[in-house]
Scaffold this motif. Sequence first.
Motif, PDB file in Angstrom:
ATOM      1  N   ALA A   1       0.823  -1.211   0.000  1.00 44.64           N
ATOM      2  CA  ALA A   1       0.000   0.000   0.000  1.00 44.64           C
ATOM      3  C   ALA A   1       0.859   1.265   0.000  1.00 44.64           C
ATOM      4  N   ILE A   2       1.849   1.310   0.899  1.00 43.90           N
ATOM      5  CA  ILE A   2       2.700   2.502   0.979  1.00 43.90           C
ATOM      6  C   ILE A   2       3.573   2.623  -0.265  1.00 43.90           C
ATOM      7  N   TYR A   3       4.089   1.524  -0.729  1.00 43.99           N
ATOM      8  CA  TYR A   3       4.918   1.524  -1.941  1.00 43.99           C
ATOM      9  C   TYR A   3       4.144   2.080  -3.133  1.00 43.99           C
ATOM     10  N   LEU A   4       2.921   1.575  -3.340  1.00 44.97           N
ATOM     11  CA  LEU A   4       2.114   2.028  -4.480  1.00 44.97           C
ATOM     12  C   LEU A   4       1.624   3.460  -4.294  1.00 44.97           C
ATOM     13  N   MET A   5       1.404   3.845  -3.053  1.00 46.86           N
ATOM     14  CA  MET A   5       0.969   5.220  -2.801  1.00 46.86           C
ATOM     15  C   MET A   5       2.036   6.206  -3.263  1.00 46.86           C
ATOM     16  N   PHE A   6       3.299   5.916  -2.945  1.00 49.80           N
ATOM     17  CA  PHE A   6       4.385   6.787  -3.384  1.00 49.80           C
ATOM     18  C   PHE A   6       4.615   6.667  -4.889  1.00 49.80           C
ATOM     19  N   LEU A   7       4.418   5.483  -5.439  1.00 47.44           N
ATOM     20  CA  LEU A   7       4.541   5.311  -6.888  1.00 47.44           C
ATOM     21  C   LEU A   7       3.481   6.137  -7.605  1.00 47.44           C
ATOM     22  N   CYS A   8       2.300   6.230  -6.992  1.00 46.92           N
ATOM     23  CA  CYS A   8       1.225   7.059  -7.548  1.00 46.92           C
ATOM     24  C   CYS A   8       1.628   8.530  -7.547  1.00 46.92           C
ATOM     25  N   CYS A   9       2.324   8.960  -6.486  1.00 43.60           N
ATOM     26  CA  CYS A   9       2.797  10.349  -6.411  1.00 43.60           C
ATOM     27  C   CYS A   9       3.684  10.702  -7.603  1.00 43.60           C
ATOM     28  N   VAL A  10       4.640   9.812  -7.900  1.00 46.32           N
ATOM     29  CA  VAL A  10       5.606  10.131  -8.943  1.00 46.32           C
ATOM     30  C   VAL A  10       5.065   9.860 -10.342  1.00 46.32           C
ATOM     31  N   LYS A  11       4.193   8.858 -10.488  1.00 47.70           N
ATOM     32  CA  LYS A  11       3.655   8.529 -11.807  1.00 47.70           C
ATOM     33  C   LYS A  11       2.568   9.509 -12.258  1.00 47.70           C
ATOM     34  N   CYS A  12       1.884  10.129 -11.276  1.00 45.05           N
ATOM     35  CA  CYS A  12       0.786  11.045 -11.624  1.00 45.05           C
ATOM     36  C   CYS A  12       1.042  12.473 -11.148  1.00 45.05           C
ATOM     37  N   GLY A  13       2.200  12.699 -10.530  1.00 41.53           N
ATOM     38  CA  GLY A  13       2.543  14.056 -10.097  1.00 41.53           C
ATOM     39  C   GLY A  13       1.661  14.566  -8.975  1.00 41.53           C
ATOM     40  N   LEU A  14       1.293  13.689  -8.046  1.00 44.81           N
ATOM     41  CA  LEU A  14       0.356  14.071  -6.988  1.00 44.81           C
ATOM     42  C   LEU A  14       1.065  14.575  -5.740  1.00 44.81           C
ATOM     43  N   ARG A  15       0.372  15.408  -4.996  1.00 47.58           N
ATOM     44  CA  ARG A  15       0.781  15.737  -3.637  1.00 47.58           C
ATOM     45  C   ARG A  15       0.497  14.509  -2.777  1.00 47.58           C
ATOM     46  N   ILE A  16       1.216  14.370  -1.669  1.00 44.20           N
ATOM     47  CA  ILE A  16       1.065  13.178  -0.853  1.00 44.20           C
ATOM     48  C   ILE A  16      -0.364  13.044  -0.310  1.00 44.20           C
ATOM     49  N   GLY A  17      -0.996  14.155   0.037  1.00 44.97           N
ATOM     50  CA  GLY A  17      -2.376  14.108   0.526  1.00 44.97           C
ATOM     51  C   GLY A  17      -3.354  13.649  -0.534  1.00 44.97           C
ATOM     52  N   GLU A  18      -3.078  14.014  -1.791  1.00 44.30           N
ATOM     53  CA  GLU A  18      -3.928  13.576  -2.901  1.00 44.30           C
ATOM     54  C   GLU A  18      -3.792  12.079  -3.128  1.00 44.30           C
ATOM     55  N   SER A  19      -2.569  11.567  -2.986  1.00 47.83           N
ATOM     56  CA  SER A  19      -2.331  10.144  -3.195  1.00 47.83           C
ATOM     57  C   SER A  19      -2.895   9.316  -2.043  1.00 47.83           C
ATOM     58  N   ILE A  20      -2.718   9.771  -0.811  1.00 42.33           N
ATOM     59  CA  ILE A  20      -3.277   9.067   0.346  1.00 42.33           C
ATOM     60  C   ILE A  20      -4.801   8.992   0.240  1.00 42.33           C
ATOM     61  N   GLY A  21      -5.415  10.061  -0.244  1.00 41.39           N
ATOM     62  CA  GLY A  21      -6.876  10.124  -0.353  1.00 41.39           C
ATOM     63  C   GLY A  21      -7.434   9.523  -1.627  1.00 41.39           C
ATOM     64  N   ALA A  22      -6.592   8.851  -2.434  1.00 39.79           N
ATOM     65  CA  ALA A  22      -7.056   8.287  -3.713  1.00 39.79           C
ATOM     66  C   ALA A  22      -8.071   7.172  -3.490  1.00 39.79           C
ATOM     67  N   ARG A  23      -9.187   7.239  -4.219  1.00 41.89           N
ATOM     68  CA  ARG A  23     -10.214   6.202  -4.172  1.00 41.89           C
ATOM     69  C   ARG A  23     -10.299   5.514  -5.528  1.00 41.89           C
ATOM     70  N   VAL A  24     -10.902   4.336  -5.527  1.00 41.34           N
ATOM     71  CA  VAL A  24     -10.951   3.519  -6.746  1.00 41.34           C
ATOM     72  C   VAL A  24     -11.575   4.275  -7.904  1.00 41.34           C
ATOM     73  N   ASN A  25     -12.678   4.994  -7.634  1.00 40.15           N
ATOM     74  CA  ASN A  25     -13.403   5.648  -8.724  1.00 40.15           C
ATOM     75  C   ASN A  25     -12.662   6.822  -9.346  1.00 40.15           C
TER      76      ASN A  25
END
Length: 393
Positions: free
Chosen positions: A211-235
Amino acid sequence: MDSNYHIFKKSITSKGKLIHKWYCYWNDPITGVMHQKVCKGCKTQAEAYAFVSSLPSLFLENKITIAKMTRDMYIPGGRHIERLEKLGKTYAIDILKYKRSMLEVFINQYGSLELKDLTIPMVTEFLSADKHCGSWKNNFLTVVGEVYQEAPFMGLPYIQEPQFPKFKRNTKKKDVFTTEELNQLFDEKLWISISKNRYEKHPQFDEGHKAIYLMFLCCVKCGLRIGESIGARVNQFLFDQEVFLVDGFYKHNQLVRTNYNKCGSEEDKKIRVVPLPEDFAQIIREYILENKLSSEDYVFQRYGKPIRKWLAEEWFRKALETSGIETGNRILTPHSLRFTYITRMRREVAGETVQKIAGHTSIAMTDYYTRAAIPEMVEAVKSANGAANRLFE
């Protein structure tokens, strides 16, 4: 001299002699009764005028101080906010608190003055001696400017805002990662070992690294702030359109998820979309299926809840420390992943498109983002999909 005092010369008889004396008269501002007073020791008209000038003012001027005129500013439900809402301007409660805190500093320093008496040197000298960063000082000046805008609504004549000089931003920017460093940092074996070492003595608490690994991968792959990535939902993962919808972030200090983005509000959500790289989309799709997550579920969870920011940052520091990356004097934090993304996107994609993807605002940017405009937003960033796929090659 107070114009409510009037002087006159009067002839009187004293000890059988006719003498001339200077007097002044005035009407009591409350009762309207006329009073007169001898201008003691005055032999000439000039001396009489000087005597009257030394007398106290009959009418106290209705002084509207800065403290008085700003007492309602940035108060939810107050007249100031109601007026802004009618003009189409809205602020999140956190922004109002931030602005009000700055206003309190301003009031403590200059509240007893009238706005017309405030000068550029007064404010700049005060800020120059202040220890806050340049960004804070510039935000302070923005609040001061909004005080000038409030003046006409407090019965004061329009006072043009002075051109206060801006302060240099002295906050150190986060540094970016090289491709080699990203490969080192996102070697999944590294994160597996961190998880095993962390919970070696208490394996019952080990939920793995994923979960933590993919959360940070989401930050770098989509250019997100950490709060945006932590709050990411499926939809938010729109796989068919190949984009990720950024429509909120997780507020770590309140443990709630907003339905608006940073700098947004309930009324003006600042929604944006970013390209979803093919390789990352495949990983996330499989992860969602494996964990049987539903549409509204948070994607990145620990113990059934969104990942705590402090925990994520702790893992990131450990990963950076054990990755072999030479940090030197560089500032490498989770936000460096977003800096890295934006820096690389600007190499291949027009600045205006990157600005939309990053969710940055400026005077030149048309701020039209609403959920109803998602199709248009998807179309606007389509040209960046290829660049997003090549970003870390």
